[in-house]
Design a protein around this motif. Structure first.
Motif: not given
Length: 608
Positions: A127-148
């Motif tokens: 749940s802690r990792a999913e919260i980070y993804l939804n609230e921080i990563v998925f809100q930014s195109l650049q961060k989404s590319v880095e995670v992908l």
């Protein structure tokens, strides 16, 4: 809310945990470890209690190993390796560590592997990792590319099961749409700026996508297309990805046919997949315009890497749609087949076939509309392609390995009306004859027969008349048409000269499409009517002179001398149309002038 900088457990262990440099040493300095877990050959000396409290998998493994040695466990195929396992153990011991875009995907996969769910504790690692993804990563195109991009090194089955990659792909496409709306407003502010600034306003994120593997890049581009991202942004992404991922191929391989005989390397196989995928991702809407230089670059790469035939045919089809805009350097594609010509003539031949099919389809669609003086776009493109192919023929003609069959095939594929003047074509043929002196007389005649001597300019005709490499029959034909041209130029009747030239050559009617040919015939009809009017005026003048002669003969019939004078004047006028009468009149004139000359000379002699 999860902080980007640190992550800690809500419960603290009574003893302060401390990780040592060596994984084989125990984790606590004051409490002896009671379990050793091996991950990727690395041993971790840990304690059962904090692990079985948060990890369902370790709890099950310990429960299943009762009655046997439970002090040693091994986790096979652990996602993320021993570094990620160390982070998960820090979470179990309540130690602070930083969650970033580079480890969140690995942490989530490791948490799923260890079954660190809410069933064992609230706000567990999943749940802690999913919260980070939804609230921080998925809100930014650049961060989404880095995670992908980090998902590429994780097991695909786990990544797809927990849908990290799908979430990142959808987030990238959604954020790209948002950036497109923002860039639309920014573009209005960039109207007075340079072109480079406008391009930056359109899509600044195209460079970020180049770090993805071709599989994830394909999924991102497809998602962007579904969500309505502009074609120019997608094309820019394709071009930048190709430039960054296909630059390892050396151009020297084009000129080394023996290189193609060896088996392709793993890098070449990967680049072949990249080329085929990028071609399949190109927008299909007619409004999108892909630069021709990029299309030719991809075509050359596809040929060199041995891409599948549909990939090459698609590139050739796209190029043929704008063949009239192609430069000569683009057509000079090196050949990879050993023993063949230096240039890939077959590819150019296929480009011409596709182009002519396009022109034929356009003329079929526009058939039936009258063209009163307006040029056909299809015919204008055909004339440009005709000049381009003539220049291409002259460029490849010196190749000693170019067969006569391929050279003639390129010549014959274009219709006669694609060339208004054959000077460029004649130059290419002359270069080919000079570079291939071993051609037989029949082969020379077969090649030169394709030249229309009536379409040669005066300069080209003069050169051809003195060219020893041409067959004698063609030289005679050139001299004949040149003499006919001079005769028409010296003729006093402009209409007769133009008419004879058009009838003998037939170039204007053949060099035009049906619509333009109709307009040309109308112009020729007006010119002929004008010439007929001029001839009628001349005829009326002659009739007036004839009436004047008759009236003079009637009025002065009583005076014989006056009658003879008028008669001689009338005969003089009629002599213009009578060769015999004119000849006699000229002879008598020469005699009288001769006598006058003699008299003058005798008089001058006597005076002196």
């Amino acid at each position: 809310m999860v902080s980007e900088t640190s992550l800690s457990s809500s419960k603290r262990s009574p003893a302060t945990p401390k990780f040592c440099n060596s994984f084989t040493t125990r984790i606590f300095a004051d409490v002896a470890g009671d379990i050793t877990i091996v991950v990727d050959g690395e041993s971790f000396l840990l304690h059962k209690f904090p692990l079985v409290t948060l990890s369902g998998k370790i709890r099950k493994m310990v429960a299943e190993a009762k009655g046997s040695n439970v002090s040693n466990l091994e986790l096979l195929n652990f996602p993320g390796g021993h570094q990620t396992f160390e982070l998960a153990m820090k979470f179990c011991y309540g130690m602070n560590f930083e969650i970033t875009t580079f480890n969140v995907a690995r942490l989530l996969c490791a948490a799923e592997y260890l079954e660190m769910t809410e069933e064992y504790r609230e706000q567990n690692l999943i749940s802690r990792a999913e919260i980070y993804l939804n609230e921080i990563v998925f809100q930014s195109l650049q961060k989404s590319v880095e995670v992908l991009s980090t998902c590429e090194m994780l097991p695909p089955d786990i990544v797809d099961e927990i849908e990290i990659s799908n979430g990142c792909v959808e987030a990238i496409a959604m954020n790209a749409c948002k950036e497109q709306l923002v860039s639309g407003l920014s573009k209005l502010d960039c109207d007075g700026e340079s072109r480079e600034l406008k391009e930056d306003c359109v899509a600044w994120w195209v460079e970020d996508l180049s770090v993805l593997s071709i599989d994830y890049f394909q999924r991102v581009i497809c998602a962007m297309g579904r969500m309505g991202v502009r074609s120019d942004s997608i094309i820019a992404s394709l071009m930048h990805y190709a430039q960054s991922s296909l630059k390892g191929i050396g151009k020297c391989q084009f000129w080394n046919p023996s290189r193609t005989n060896s088996s392709p390397t793993s890098v070449e196989k990967d680049q072949k997949i990249i080329v085929e995928t990028l071609v399949s991702l190109m927008p299909t809407d007619k409004s999108s315009s892909i630069p021709l230089t990029f299309l030719f670059g991809m075509l050359k790469m596809a040929i060199m890497l041995g891409a599948i035939i549909p990939c090459r045919l698609e590139l050739e089809r796209r190029i043929a749609l704008r063949l009239e805009m192609v430069s000569l350097d683009d057509l000079l594609i090196p050949s990879l087949q050993s023993g063949d010509s230096l240039f890939d003539v077959d590819t150019v031949h296929r480009l011409l076939v596709n182009f002519l099919q396009r022109v034929e389809e356009e003329e079929t669609e526009d058939y039936g509309y009258e063209s009163d003086g307006f040029c056909s776009s299809g015919h204008g493109s055909l004339l440009k392609v005709g000049q381009l192919i003539d220049a291409y023929l002259a460029e490849i003609a010196p190749d000693p390995y170019l067969s006569l069959q391929k050279f003639i095939a390129l010549i014959e594929i274009l219709p006669d009306y694609a060339r208004v003047i054959d000077d460029g074509f004649y130059r290419a043929v002359d270069i080919y004859l000079k570079a291939h002196p071993a051609l037989t007389e029949q082969e020379c005649k077969k090649l030169c027969k394709l030249i229309d001597c009536q379409k040669l300019s005066q300069e080209a005709s003069n050169h051809a008349a003195q060219n020893d490499r041409l067959p004698l029959q063609m030289v005679v034909q050139v001299l004949y048409f040149e003499q006919l041209r001079l005769k028409n130029a010296m003729s006093g009747s402009l209409g007769d000269g133009l008419l004879s030239q058009r009838i003998s050559s037939g170039v204007p009617s053949a060099a035009m499409s049906p619509r333009d040919n109709y307009a040309s015939l109308r112009r020729e009809n007006r010119e002929l009517k004008l010439e007929i009017s001029r001839m009628r005026v001349r005829l009326s003048e002659l009739e007036k002179e004839q009436m004047f002669m008759k009236q003079g003969m009637i009025d002065k019939a009583g005076n014989g001398r006056t009658f003879l004078t008028s008669l001689s004047k009338g005969i003089g006028r009629i002599a213009i149309f009578s060769g015999q009468g004119g000849g006699k009149h000229q002879k008598s004139g020469r005699k009288s002038r001769g006598l006058e000359g003699k008299t003058g000379r005798s008089r001058r002699h006597s005076v002196s």
